[in-house]
Motif scaffolding. Sequence first.
Motif, PDB file in Angstrom:
ATOM      1  N   LEU A 294       0.831  -1.201   0.000  1.00 29.85           N
ATOM      2  CA  LEU A 294       0.000   0.000   0.000  1.00 29.85           C
ATOM      3  C   LEU A 294       0.868   1.255   0.000  1.00 29.85           C
ATOM      4  O   LEU A 294       0.619   2.193  -0.763  1.00 29.85           O
TER       5      LEU A 294
ATOM      6  N   ALA B  53     -10.158  -3.061  -1.194  1.00 30.36           N
ATOM      7  CA  ALA B  53      -9.525  -2.992  -2.512  1.00 30.36           C
ATOM      8  C   ALA B  53     -10.147  -1.863  -3.330  1.00 30.36           C
ATOM      9  O   ALA B  53      -9.444  -1.106  -4.003  1.00 30.36           O
TER      10      ALA B  53
ATOM     11  N   ILE C  63      -8.797   1.479  -2.095  1.00 30.44           N
ATOM     12  CA  ILE C  63      -7.394   1.735  -2.438  1.00 30.44           C
ATOM     13  C   ILE C  63      -7.257   2.032  -3.920  1.00 30.44           C
ATOM     14  O   ILE C  63      -6.566   2.962  -4.329  1.00 30.44           O
ATOM     15  N   VAL C  64      -7.971   1.263  -4.750  1.00 31.04           N
ATOM     16  CA  VAL C  64      -7.816   1.494  -6.174  1.00 31.04           C
ATOM     17  C   VAL C  64      -8.494   2.807  -6.567  1.00 31.04           C
ATOM     18  O   VAL C  64      -8.050   3.503  -7.471  1.00 31.04           O
TER      19      VAL C  64
ATOM     20  N   SER D  18     -12.971   0.813 -10.041  1.00 32.05           N
ATOM     21  CA  SER D  18     -13.273   1.043  -8.622  1.00 32.05           C
ATOM     22  C   SER D  18     -14.742   0.792  -8.339  1.00 32.05           C
ATOM     23  O   SER D  18     -15.104   0.220  -7.322  1.00 32.05           O
TER      24      SER D  18
ATOM     25  N   THR E 209      -2.497  -1.046 -10.939  1.00 31.94           N
ATOM     26  CA  THR E 209      -3.384  -0.430  -9.948  1.00 31.94           C
ATOM     27  C   THR E 209      -4.131  -1.475  -9.146  1.00 31.94           C
ATOM     28  O   THR E 209      -4.001  -1.556  -7.927  1.00 31.94           O
TER      29      THR E 209
ATOM     30  N   ALA F  37      -3.687  -2.890  -5.352  1.00 29.86           N
ATOM     31  CA  ALA F  37      -4.775  -2.722  -4.389  1.00 29.86           C
ATOM     32  C   ALA F  37      -5.172  -4.066  -3.789  1.00 29.86           C
ATOM     33  O   ALA F  37      -5.385  -4.175  -2.577  1.00 29.86           O
TER      34      ALA F  37
END
Lengths: 499, 121, 486
Positions: free
Chosen positions: A79, A333, A336-337, A407, A483, A487
């Motif tokens: 991360l 996930a 984060i993405v 996302s 990416t 993630a």
Amino acid sequence: MSLLAHAPALQVVLPLVSAPLAVLLRHRNAAFAVVTAGAWAAFAAAIALWLQVGESGVISYHIGNWAPPWGIEYRVDRLTSFVLLLVSGMASIVLPYSRASIEREIPRELHYLYYAMFGLCLTGLLGMTITGDAFNIFVFLEISSLSTYVLIGLGRDRRALSASYRYLIMGSIGATFIVLGIGFLYLMTGTLNLADMAVRIRDIESSRPVLAALAFLTVGISLKVALFPLHQWLPNAYTYAPSAVTAFLAATATKVSVYVLIRFYFSVFGESLVFAKLPLPEIMLLLSLLGMFAANFIAIFQDNLKRLFAYSSVGQIGYITLGLSFDSFNGLAASIVHLFNHGIAKGAIFLLIGGIVAAGAKAGTGPLPLSFDRLAGLSRRMPLTCFGIVIAGLSLIGVPGTAGFVSKWYLILAAMDKGQWWLVAAILASSLLAVAYVWRFVEAAYFRPAADEVRREAPLSMLLPAWLLVLGSIWFGLDTSVTLGSALDAAQHLIGSKP
Amino acid sequence: MLDHFSYIITVFLMVSGLYIVMARGNLIKKLIGLSIFQTSVYLLYIVPAKLVGGTAPIISPQFSVYSNPLPHVLILTAIVVGVATMALGLALAVRIREAYGSIEEDEITRLDNAAEQAETR
Amino acid sequence: MTAADFILVALALPLLGGLGIVLAGKQPNLREGVTLTTAALLFYCVLQLLDPVLAGQHPAVTLLEPLPGLPVAFSVEPLGMIFALIASGLWIVNSVYSIGYMRGNGEANQTRFYLCFALAISAALAIAFAANLLTLFLFYEVLTLITYPLVTHAGSDKAKNGGRVYLAILMGTSVLFLLPAVIFTWHAAGTTEFRAGGILPADLAPATVCLLLALFMFGIGKAALMPFHRWLPAAMVAPTPVSALLHAVAVVKAGVFSVLKVIIYVFGLEALAGATGWLVAIAGFTIVAASIVALSADNLKRRLAYSTVSQLSYVVLAAALLAPLSVIGAALHIAAHAFGKITLFFAAGSIYTAAHKTEVSQLDGIGRRMPWTMVAFGVGALSMIGLPPAAGFVSKWYLVSGAFAAQHWLALAVVLASTLLNAGYFLPIVYRAFFRPLSADAEAHPHGEAPWPIVVALSLTAAGTVALFFFPDVPLALARQLVVAP
């Protein structure tokens, strides 16, 4: 030891050194060269770290060879390296852009200070990300915040000053809350090293000071994240800051704060305390939903394009915190993405808006050519700029083939994992609000008659970086190995194996 | 009650500082409030670290009681940060006074709203 | 080149063509030459895929994998083959027509027009060849966005408002219903690949299946199932070639094609047994209601638009009956309706170009001045009604046989009623055109046939409509593969 072994330190030190050098050189071109070189070096270090983490797992770097928990530790996991990549990458793109952009927005004699402040801001953001020491987080946070206040205050409109002042007050309160939280944790655990703290906190996790620390940290960081309703500083700050600053902040500052939140929740307090024993997920879910709807809705009715997308940022942050509140693999996930995907799309939009400002300033149409009346028929004057904003806007909406879709997919998947169909509906409905505000721009730029149709694009040095990000938001919608790969890895690292 | 008097002072300073920041409209007074608020946090760190009669941790047979140096160092850093914040805040207040002719928040908000309406028209 | 290569070439060709169109933008003749060449090459590529598919192969290719386990992949199966053949074949004819129409009416921004057109064809082919739901959804959305500038081509307020409705309904339905349906399919089945017999787990509760089906059916807004049909009439503000190809062929067919794909390859015909009663009812209602609206519409394009709404629901109805014969009918109807409706739109555009008339009531006696146009219109009308010797008869025949086989009397009644209604709104136009005297106003403004590219194009599609009646072998063979177990 090779240079590579010191990459974690270089990551922060290089931009840190570039800032005072810029001040000493006192010349805008030299300052530009030094700070840009610093940012690019940081980007190179971030890439090196990302690759290294992929090969050998977590990197622990001891500053001055003092072993943790006594010395300060820099700790790079999946991360961390992913966020470092975003922050240093954005700086590497925005800095070359700013050269032409600030030419029209900031008095020339202040340019070298602008670069110095930019370098410090970058240092602070990178430091917050990479450090494994709680108090260090606060110090770096203040380095980035103080330089941010200055950068915002450099805006031409006098409202930039009041926006900067308001952000200073809110931001300092937030930072002080964070120190309070860290102080309580230190009092209870006797350590400042995050990893060490996480171990020691296990036995006392229900004690009142620890809960107080959690509360202070949550509120303090949420202020910096601009979680609804603690977002009031954001719209004005984004609207009146110089264009390049807005782009950089929108893409990185709030994102790094989210990262710090994730760090404290998942790596220090532990999800069992944060999500199972306290009503925190419910509160965060509610605030995220409110942000998604209220801010996106307010965005539709803004007359200033920059402010419109500033409110949109508040709404998009809602998606990120919503993912966090699920406390699940897919939710984390998605968060984060989305940090990354939203960062590049919003960065692209604000860079392109800076192009509109620059072209407007050149033509002498006044200070802020961003009201919808002035945007009428813009597509005839600046076709590339307008098209870029539309593409990045599609990524905000989450159209398939763009980064935003990835996302959204994971966010909805996470809501389905929970069996919450109404949440699925809410996420989708709020993305329709994004369609509404993006299409307001489309209709103004493409359908309203233009006052004049002379082609007047922004200079190439501004268009290129912006379009790099625009293409990025398509590229990362199709090839997600970097990416989404990061993630998913990071989520696995933080939350354990996939449920 | 008296055992905790230092904490009570800390909390009093904290709350009054925060109250001043929120309730006052004058930009300078707000900064004063912010400063008080930050100072309370310094106390929070320092108080538990200080032992009565303790000295700096110097290895010497004369001393056996030491204060924890780490919080002192941390707060030294925090004070520096606080000073920087204050300097920047005051500088901004000066610039605002130059640009708006006032340092009252209500007046600034009024001018900002007027400017906004002029833009949308 | 292998068949898989031809898939990629077919998808890339229109994109390359688009590039050529932009580069040649300053020279209209060269630009249109590029369009025609690309269209011809594309049709050739698609034809190369026909033999393998007829032989029972399914050439496939994976492009990239944006999400783990969810590739963007293409695979040609019979239904996609039918759709691809129609889209690429009619693009040639339509390009010829566009040249006549766009020049005849002096439209602006023609380069953008041809560019978006080429891109839309590429997206339509990608939908046709999509090997899984994600790919389908991706290009479904791309098609919506790429056709938006075509719909709003005029740039007027009316076009803007039409574009708003178009985008709001198509985006709204796909985001609110289709996307969750796709994600739920992935969530439940662990794959989104189209497979014969369906992919959903057998233990799904009937209520869930029903809900998912509803999400899919209403989510595919391009199929114009009521109440999400309003975008179609709204999109008629577009220039006629756009209405013709996109709203008789590419866009609406992408809708019903997706419906068929989902019913056949995601749910599976057997798995849906008993879950489609409501769908038959809604499709039936749409057929009848849209026909009644068409009956009262005076604007010719509006009447055609509502006729399209009604005809699209034929396909949905046929699929919802789940009988093998009716599914064949549904697949055939995609082809039959495409040829018939494009002819009708071509005729409408021809009348507009030559005589500047848009309303049905203005068409008295026009058949004598524009005999080619109105004869072609008559052929198209016959196909819509479902009379020989037009293609519509064949598909309707299978549809009715399927309804008989399924003993579904409601569906039969709907088909019968709509046949009468179709006749009721098309035949008066033909009657007017040939048997009423010219109005005084029309006497004062003499005109002849439309420019020759227009006449050539509409004659070709009319001939195609008739040819499909006499030689339905290829589409029939493809459609049969759908219901015969491989």
